[in-house]
Design a protein around this motif. Structure first.
Motif, PDB file in Angstrom:
ATOM      1  N   GLU A 193      11.227  -4.252   4.992  1.00 43.43           N
ATOM      2  CA  GLU A 193      10.681  -3.364   4.276  1.00 43.43           C
ATOM      3  C   GLU A 193      10.433  -1.794   4.881  1.00 43.43           C
ATOM      4  N   ASN A 194      10.077  -1.984   5.904  1.00 45.32           N
ATOM      5  CA  ASN A 194       9.983  -0.670   6.565  1.00 45.32           C
ATOM      6  C   ASN A 194      10.978  -0.040   7.000  1.00 45.32           C
ATOM      7  N   LYS A 195      12.446  -0.159   7.001  1.00 45.14           N
ATOM      8  CA  LYS A 195      13.488   0.338   7.415  1.00 45.14           C
ATOM      9  C   LYS A 195      13.966   1.242   6.492  1.00 45.14           C
ATOM     10  N   GLU A 196      14.754   2.368   6.973  1.00 45.71           N
ATOM     11  CA  GLU A 196      15.048   3.342   6.193  1.00 45.71           C
ATOM     12  C   GLU A 196      15.836   2.807   5.071  1.00 45.71           C
ATOM     13  N   ILE A 197      16.726   1.915   4.942  1.00 46.31           N
ATOM     14  CA  ILE A 197      17.487   1.303   3.557  1.00 46.31           C
ATOM     15  C   ILE A 197      16.411   1.057   2.551  1.00 46.31           C
ATOM     16  N   PHE A 198      15.313   0.828   2.793  1.00 43.36           N
ATOM     17  CA  PHE A 198      14.184   0.593   1.902  1.00 43.36           C
ATOM     18  C   PHE A 198      13.411   1.528   1.607  1.00 43.36           C
ATOM     19  N   THR A 199      13.027   2.414   2.481  1.00 41.15           N
ATOM     20  CA  THR A 199      11.980   3.440   2.479  1.00 41.15           C
ATOM     21  C   THR A 199      12.562   4.822   2.030  1.00 41.15           C
ATOM     22  N   GLU A 200      13.857   5.016   2.467  1.00 42.34           N
ATOM     23  CA  GLU A 200      14.350   6.342   1.904  1.00 42.34           C
ATOM     24  C   GLU A 200      15.588   6.117   0.995  1.00 42.34           C
ATOM     25  N   LYS A 201      16.479   5.199   1.106  1.00 42.89           N
ATOM     26  CA  LYS A 201      17.479   4.969   0.445  1.00 42.89           C
ATOM     27  C   LYS A 201      17.425   4.176  -0.723  1.00 42.89           C
ATOM     28  N   SER A 202      16.402   3.282  -1.093  1.00 42.76           N
ATOM     29  CA  SER A 202      16.308   2.624  -2.207  1.00 42.76           C
ATOM     30  C   SER A 202      15.295   3.173  -3.335  1.00 42.76           C
ATOM     31  N   TYR A 203      15.701   2.987  -4.653  1.00 44.72           N
ATOM     32  CA  TYR A 203      14.861   3.195  -5.719  1.00 44.72           C
ATOM     33  C   TYR A 203      13.863   2.401  -6.369  1.00 44.72           C
ATOM     34  N   PHE A 204      12.888   2.419  -5.633  1.00 44.23           N
ATOM     35  CA  PHE A 204      11.640   1.741  -6.243  1.00 44.23           C
ATOM     36  C   PHE A 204      10.306   2.670  -6.642  1.00 44.23           C
ATOM     37  N   THR A 205       9.721   2.569  -7.545  1.00 49.91           N
ATOM     38  CA  THR A 205       8.539   3.214  -7.895  1.00 49.91           C
ATOM     39  C   THR A 205       7.316   2.838  -6.950  1.00 49.91           C
ATOM     40  N   SER A 206       6.349   3.538  -6.827  1.00 47.33           N
ATOM     41  CA  SER A 206       5.073   3.327  -6.045  1.00 47.33           C
ATOM     42  C   SER A 206       4.610   2.003  -6.749  1.00 47.33           C
ATOM     43  N   LEU A 207       4.591   1.954  -8.040  1.00 53.18           N
ATOM     44  CA  LEU A 207       3.860   0.576  -8.490  1.00 53.18           C
ATOM     45  C   LEU A 207       4.794  -0.525  -8.139  1.00 53.18           C
ATOM     46  N   GLN A 208       6.170  -0.430  -8.273  1.00 56.37           N
ATOM     47  CA  GLN A 208       7.100  -1.494  -8.043  1.00 56.37           C
ATOM     48  C   GLN A 208       6.951  -1.985  -6.530  1.00 56.37           C
ATOM     49  N   ARG A 209       6.641  -1.069  -5.584  1.00 52.69           N
ATOM     50  CA  ARG A 209       6.386  -1.375  -4.170  1.00 52.69           C
ATOM     51  C   ARG A 209       5.188  -2.010  -3.979  1.00 52.69           C
ATOM     52  N   LYS A 210       4.001  -1.548  -4.868  1.00 52.89           N
ATOM     53  CA  LYS A 210       2.788  -2.137  -4.742  1.00 52.89           C
ATOM     54  C   LYS A 210       2.780  -3.630  -5.090  1.00 52.89           C
ATOM     55  N   ARG A 211       3.394  -3.832  -6.315  1.00 56.04           N
ATOM     56  CA  ARG A 211       3.653  -5.132  -6.711  1.00 56.04           C
ATOM     57  C   ARG A 211       4.434  -6.375  -5.846  1.00 56.04           C
ATOM     58  N   GLY A 212       5.000  -5.697  -4.880  1.00 62.51           N
ATOM     59  CA  GLY A 212       5.656  -6.490  -3.994  1.00 62.51           C
ATOM     60  C   GLY A 212       7.049  -6.739  -4.386  1.00 62.51           C
ATOM     61  N   GLU A 213       7.831  -5.684  -5.061  1.00 66.65           N
ATOM     62  CA  GLU A 213       9.342  -6.081  -5.688  1.00 66.65           C
ATOM     63  C   GLU A 213      10.481  -5.551  -4.551  1.00 66.65           C
ATOM     64  N   VAL A 214      10.112  -4.960  -3.557  1.00 69.05           N
ATOM     65  CA  VAL A 214      10.921  -4.780  -2.252  1.00 69.05           C
ATOM     66  C   VAL A 214      11.004  -6.080  -1.727  1.00 69.05           C
ATOM     67  N   GLN A 215       9.884  -6.695  -1.613  1.00 68.28           N
ATOM     68  CA  GLN A 215      10.084  -8.309  -0.869  1.00 68.28           C
ATOM     69  C   GLN A 215      10.872  -9.030  -1.613  1.00 68.28           C
ATOM     70  N   THR A 216      10.705  -8.891  -3.011  1.00 70.25           N
ATOM     71  CA  THR A 216      11.394  -9.915  -3.719  1.00 70.25           C
ATOM     72  C   THR A 216      13.063  -9.464  -3.588  1.00 70.25           C
ATOM     73  N   CYS A 217      13.453  -8.201  -3.673  1.00 70.90           N
ATOM     74  CA  CYS A 217      14.888  -7.780  -3.567  1.00 70.90           C
ATOM     75  C   CYS A 217      15.331  -8.347  -2.202  1.00 70.90           C
ATOM     76  N   ILE A 218      14.400  -8.151  -0.978  1.00 69.08           N
ATOM     77  CA  ILE A 218      14.942  -8.671   0.286  1.00 69.08           C
ATOM     78  C   ILE A 218      15.065 -10.155   0.176  1.00 69.08           C
ATOM     79  N   LEU A 219      14.261 -10.951  -0.552  1.00 63.29           N
ATOM     80  CA  LEU A 219      14.499 -12.355  -0.854  1.00 63.29           C
ATOM     81  C   LEU A 219      15.549 -12.801  -1.547  1.00 63.29           C
ATOM     82  N   GLN A 220      15.811 -12.140  -2.479  1.00 65.42           N
ATOM     83  CA  GLN A 220      17.072 -12.457  -3.333  1.00 65.42           C
ATOM     84  C   GLN A 220      18.240 -12.303  -2.552  1.00 65.42           C
ATOM     85  N   THR A 221      18.516 -11.183  -1.614  1.00 62.61           N
ATOM     86  CA  THR A 221      19.524 -11.059  -0.865  1.00 62.61           C
ATOM     87  C   THR A 221      19.694 -12.209   0.133  1.00 62.61           C
ATOM     88  N   LEU A 222      18.491 -12.493   0.763  1.00 62.61           N
ATOM     89  CA  LEU A 222      18.444 -13.882   1.490  1.00 62.61           C
ATOM     90  C   LEU A 222      19.032 -15.027   0.994  1.00 62.61           C
TER      91      LEU A 222
END
Length: 352
Positions: A193-222
């Motif tokens: 989640e702390n890599k550039e692909i998610f910090t700079e190149k992905s479109y998530f609002t601050s609230l989505q990030r706070k709610r853990g949706e980046v984590q969910t996106c990563i797990l869906q990929t896995l």
């Protein structure tokens, strides 16, 4: 205690606040201004986007009068929308777009002109209420809040009701999944989640990030990379996968998945602002097909060019878009998105 359920349009609520029929003076209420601009903007977007909004709880002031009440729970919602309609603040810069229907004159394949309704994406970020399209202004004013009115209740019952409404903040399913993952996998997810692909190149609002949706996106990929037999892509399925992955993963699995994210980062073009298509619906699909381009002998550079062309050609009426939107987490639509991209990549290989 008696509970009465009623509906009030925002237009009616604003009128009653202005006339003093709706008051916010109950001692249990917090002071106004508790919400930041992001939270305020999300409420407006929920109204325009058709999302469910929790019921508001109020206390009847006069017997038989259903238009005069004191707000017990919902003060931030009411004051936020009152302020917004009166141009008290502008929406945050990262609030998502909304859909708006426009009636346009189009020319068909036979050269005949006729009118039809067309759905278009409309940018509301950074706008005041007065700057919104007139149809959206009316949609806000006509929106109905569901209000639970408490009547014939004692002070003790009011206190008990308030306690029940505010008895802690439940974890979101995204946040519960983190508990299921355990320390090792949670640390791995944080690293990605702390890599550039998610910090700079992905479109998530601050609230989505706070709610853990980046984590969910990563797990869906896995889930896709590990060929997990998922039933759908919703939060329950992600929690099921997290439990399975914790028990069955190997260190080599984590290294392989990390390599895929690194290659996707190399492929996705850098921009001043992340492309809005780099979101939870699409990132797992693009990440999964890093494997496909490897198998087909397509370079990461060429994959990146294809991704940019895919973004540039995307419209709400294109074939791929039909696999997004409603029910986008269903297995059928996830597979449809996967198959669409694979077909495009195989055609790309033929052209190279």
């Amino acid at each position: 205690m008696q509970t009465i359920e009623r509906s009030y349009t925002i237009k009616k609520i604003i009128e009653n606040i202005g006339s003093g029929n709706i008051v916010f003076n109950h001692p249990m209420q917090r002071k106004p201004g508790q919400w930041n601009n992001e939270q305020q903007s999300l409420l407006v977007h929920s109204i325009l986007g058709g999302y469910a909004i929790p019921q508001t709880y109020v206390l009847q002031i006069f017997d038989g009068d259903f238009d005069s009440f004191s707000v017990l729970d919902g003060k931030q919602r009411f004051t936020t929308i009152y302020d917004f309609v009166n141009d008290g603040f502008q929406l945050s810069d990262d609030v998502p777009v909304v859909n708006i229907q426009k009636r346009k004159v189009v020319t068909d394949e036979n050269g005949e002109r006729h009118a039809e309704n067309v759905t278009e994406e409309y940018e509301i970020a950074g706008k005041y209420f007065s700057e919104l399209d007139g149809k959206l202004q009316e949609k806000i004013k006509d929106y109905e809040f569901s209000v639970i009115m408490l009547a014939n209740c004692t002070d003790e019952e009011i206190e008990d009701q308030f306690y029940r409404l505010n008895n802690g903040t439940a974890l979101t399913k995204d946040q519960k999944t983190r508990v299921i993952l355990g320390d090792e996998l949670a640390e791995f997810i944080d690293k990605q989640e702390n890599k550039e692909i998610f910090t700079e190149k992905s479109y998530f609002t601050s609230l989505q990030r706070k709610r853990g949706e980046v984590q969910t996106c990563i797990l869906q990929t896995l889930m896709l990379i590990m060929d997990f037999p998922f039933k759908n892509f919703n939060n329950d399925a992600v929690m099921e996968f997290a439990s399975w992955f914790r028990k069955n993963h190997k260190s080599s699995d984590l290294e392989y998945c990390e390599d895929i994210f690194d290659k996707l980062n190399m492929a996705v073009p850098a921009q001043d602002n992340p492309n809005k298509l780099m979101k939870k619906t699409n990132i797992p699909i693009l990440a999964y097909h890093v494997q496909t381009v490897d198998e087909l002998g397509i370079s990461i550079n060429d994959y990146g060019k294809w991704i940019q062309q895919f973004f540039d050609a995307y419209t709400t009426n294109c074939e791929y878009a039909s696999y997004c939107g409603q029910a986008s987490t269903s297995k059928a639509k996830v597979n449809a998105r996967l198959n669409y991209v694979e077909k495009q990549l195989r055609e790309l290989r033929e052209r190279l």
